[in-house]
Design a protein around this motif. Structure first.
Motif, PDB file in Angstrom:
ATOM      1  N   VAL A  85       0.845  -1.199   0.000  1.00 33.78           N
ATOM      2  CA  VAL A  85       0.000   0.000   0.000  1.00 33.78           C
ATOM      3  C   VAL A  85       0.878   1.246   0.000  1.00 33.78           C
ATOM      4  N   PHE A  86       1.887   1.272   0.859  1.00 32.72           N
ATOM      5  CA  PHE A  86       2.796   2.418   0.897  1.00 32.72           C
ATOM      6  C   PHE A  86       3.512   2.585  -0.448  1.00 32.72           C
ATOM      7  N   ALA A  87       4.011   1.490  -0.982  1.00 31.68           N
ATOM      8  CA  ALA A  87       4.799   1.536  -2.216  1.00 31.68           C
ATOM      9  C   ALA A  87       3.987   2.075  -3.389  1.00 31.68           C
ATOM     10  N   ARG A  88       2.698   1.767  -3.432  1.00 28.14           N
ATOM     11  CA  ARG A  88       1.848   2.256  -4.533  1.00 28.14           C
ATOM     12  C   ARG A  88       1.801   3.782  -4.583  1.00 28.14           C
TER      13      ARG A  88
ATOM     14  N   SER B 165       4.272   5.796  -3.371  1.00 32.17           N
ATOM     15  CA  SER B 165       5.606   6.355  -3.183  1.00 32.17           C
ATOM     16  C   SER B 165       6.362   6.447  -4.501  1.00 32.17           C
ATOM     17  N   ARG B 166       7.240   7.424  -4.583  1.00 32.77           N
ATOM     18  CA  ARG B 166       8.110   7.574  -5.752  1.00 32.77           C
ATOM     19  C   ARG B 166       9.390   6.757  -5.600  1.00 32.77           C
ATOM     20  N   TYR B 167       9.608   6.190  -4.420  1.00 32.92           N
ATOM     21  CA  TYR B 167      10.891   5.574  -4.098  1.00 32.92           C
ATOM     22  C   TYR B 167      10.760   4.065  -3.894  1.00 32.92           C
ATOM     23  N   ARG B 168      11.873   3.394  -4.135  1.00 34.19           N
ATOM     24  CA  ARG B 168      11.923   1.962  -3.853  1.00 34.19           C
ATOM     25  C   ARG B 168      11.962   1.743  -2.333  1.00 34.19           C
ATOM     26  N   ILE B 169      11.419   0.634  -1.919  1.00 38.80           N
ATOM     27  CA  ILE B 169      11.475   0.222  -0.515  1.00 38.80           C
ATOM     28  C   ILE B 169      12.814  -0.487  -0.304  1.00 38.80           C
TER      29      ILE B 169
ATOM     30  N   GLY C 267      13.690 -13.046  -2.536  1.00 39.75           N
ATOM     31  CA  GLY C 267      13.530 -12.574  -3.911  1.00 39.75           C
ATOM     32  C   GLY C 267      12.068 -12.400  -4.282  1.00 39.75           C
ATOM     33  N   ARG C 268      11.218 -13.343  -3.871  1.00 39.77           N
ATOM     34  CA  ARG C 268       9.782 -13.225  -4.165  1.00 39.77           C
ATOM     35  C   ARG C 268       9.168 -12.032  -3.428  1.00 39.77           C
ATOM     36  N   ILE C 269       9.614 -11.789  -2.189  1.00 39.97           N
ATOM     37  CA  ILE C 269       9.132 -10.621  -1.443  1.00 39.97           C
ATOM     38  C   ILE C 269       9.525  -9.349  -2.184  1.00 39.97           C
ATOM     39  N   ALA C 270      10.771  -9.271  -2.619  1.00 38.04           N
ATOM     40  CA  ALA C 270      11.281  -8.066  -3.294  1.00 38.04           C
ATOM     41  C   ALA C 270      10.554  -7.794  -4.607  1.00 38.04           C
ATOM     42  N   GLU C 271       9.976  -8.819  -5.205  1.00 42.57           N
ATOM     43  CA  GLU C 271       9.239  -8.644  -6.461  1.00 42.57           C
ATOM     44  C   GLU C 271       7.849  -8.045  -6.256  1.00 42.57           C
ATOM     45  N   ARG C 272       7.375  -7.994  -5.023  1.00 47.05           N
ATOM     46  CA  ARG C 272       6.015  -7.518  -4.754  1.00 47.05           C
ATOM     47  C   ARG C 272       5.868  -6.009  -4.939  1.00 47.05           C
TER      48      ARG C 272
ATOM     49  N   PRO D 200       8.454  -2.150  -5.899  1.00 45.69           N
ATOM     50  CA  PRO D 200       9.794  -1.665  -6.250  1.00 45.69           C
ATOM     51  C   PRO D 200      10.663  -1.652  -4.990  1.00 45.69           C
ATOM     52  N   SER D 201      11.802  -2.323  -5.066  1.00 46.27           N
ATOM     53  CA  SER D 201      12.598  -2.462  -3.853  1.00 46.27           C
ATOM     54  C   SER D 201      14.066  -2.675  -4.168  1.00 46.27           C
ATOM     55  N   LYS D 202      14.841  -2.577  -3.122  1.00 47.87           N
ATOM     56  CA  LYS D 202      16.244  -2.975  -3.153  1.00 47.87           C
ATOM     57  C   LYS D 202      16.503  -3.694  -1.849  1.00 47.87           C
ATOM     58  N   ILE D 203      17.439  -4.626  -1.890  1.00 48.96           N
ATOM     59  CA  ILE D 203      17.755  -5.439  -0.716  1.00 48.96           C
ATOM     60  C   ILE D 203      19.114  -5.025  -0.192  1.00 48.96           C
ATOM     61  N   ASN D 204      19.168  -4.749   1.096  1.00 48.89           N
ATOM     62  CA  ASN D 204      20.415  -4.429   1.774  1.00 48.89           C
ATOM     63  C   ASN D 204      20.779  -5.638   2.641  1.00 48.89           C
ATOM     64  N   LEU D 205      21.702  -6.472   2.135  1.00 48.22           N
ATOM     65  CA  LEU D 205      22.156  -7.639   2.893  1.00 48.22           C
ATOM     66  C   LEU D 205      23.257  -7.197   3.850  1.00 48.22           C
ATOM     67  N   ILE D 206      23.067  -7.512   5.124  1.00 49.65           N
ATOM     68  CA  ILE D 206      23.988  -7.082   6.160  1.00 49.65           C
ATOM     69  C   ILE D 206      24.547  -8.323   6.848  1.00 49.65           C
ATOM     70  N   PRO D 207      25.846  -8.621   6.673  1.00 48.43           N
ATOM     71  CA  PRO D 207      26.398  -9.795   7.354  1.00 48.43           C
ATOM     72  C   PRO D 207      26.429  -9.563   8.864  1.00 48.43           C
TER      73      PRO D 207
END
Length: 173
Positions: free
Chosen positions: A122-125, A127-131, A152-157, A159-166
């Protein structure tokens, strides 16, 4: 430590003012609300501060330079969407199943992943920015190939980017 109190609007704005004063003007400032507290638990003050920070008569910082990071407080995300606040949203996801997420983040007992992701959509719809999906990798807990597929399937729902943090173990963990 537990919650002692919420920051007041003036305290939030003062932190941003101090940061602006410390930075070289030509580089700009990026603000992220996260860390010592959940911005969605203090949303009235956070939103009022964002309005002041973004106002041309205030600090004149664009919403593209302001990020609210949340562990997933669904009512706060939905309120941001309803008020059409021009900021970026970062979600501390850290697991792709409710079972693992509940162990890492107790808030998930109240807001399961399915409900959370619906709110983020809902927020993403509006917004101008990726989550940004923040995901701390913990060996043997949330780093399997199946976790990667679900992430990956979540990120496809939306516009997004994933920040992987070790995860960096310490004597505390």
């Amino acid at each position: 430590m537990g919650r002692i109190r919420q920051l007041e609007v003036g305290e939030i704005v003062a932190q941003a003012q101090r940061l602006v004063a410390m930075k070289a003007p030509e580089r700009g400032v990026n603000l992220v609300a996260m860390g010592m507290g959940e911005p969605m638990d203090n949303l009235d003050n956070v939103l009022q501060a964002i309005r002041i920070i973004g106002d041309p008569a205030g600090l004149n910082i664009s919403g593209r330079r302001i990020t609210l990071s949340t562990v997933g407080v669904v009512p706060g995300i939905l309120r941001l969407a309803a008020e059409r606040i021009d900021v970026r949203l970062a979600l501390s996801l850290n697991a792709t199943t409710d079972e693992v997420r509940r162990g890492l983040m107790p808030v998930t007992r109240k807001y399961p992943i399915a409900e959370l992701l619906d709110a983020v959509e809902v927020f993403a719809r509006g917004s101008r920015y990726r989550i940004t999906l923040e995901y701390v990798l913990i060996r043997g807990l949330n780093d399997t190939p199946e976790d990667a597929d679900r992430l990956g399937r979540i990120a496809e729902r939306f516009p997004s980017k994933i920040n992987l943090i070790p995860f960096n173990p310490s004597e505390l963990f």
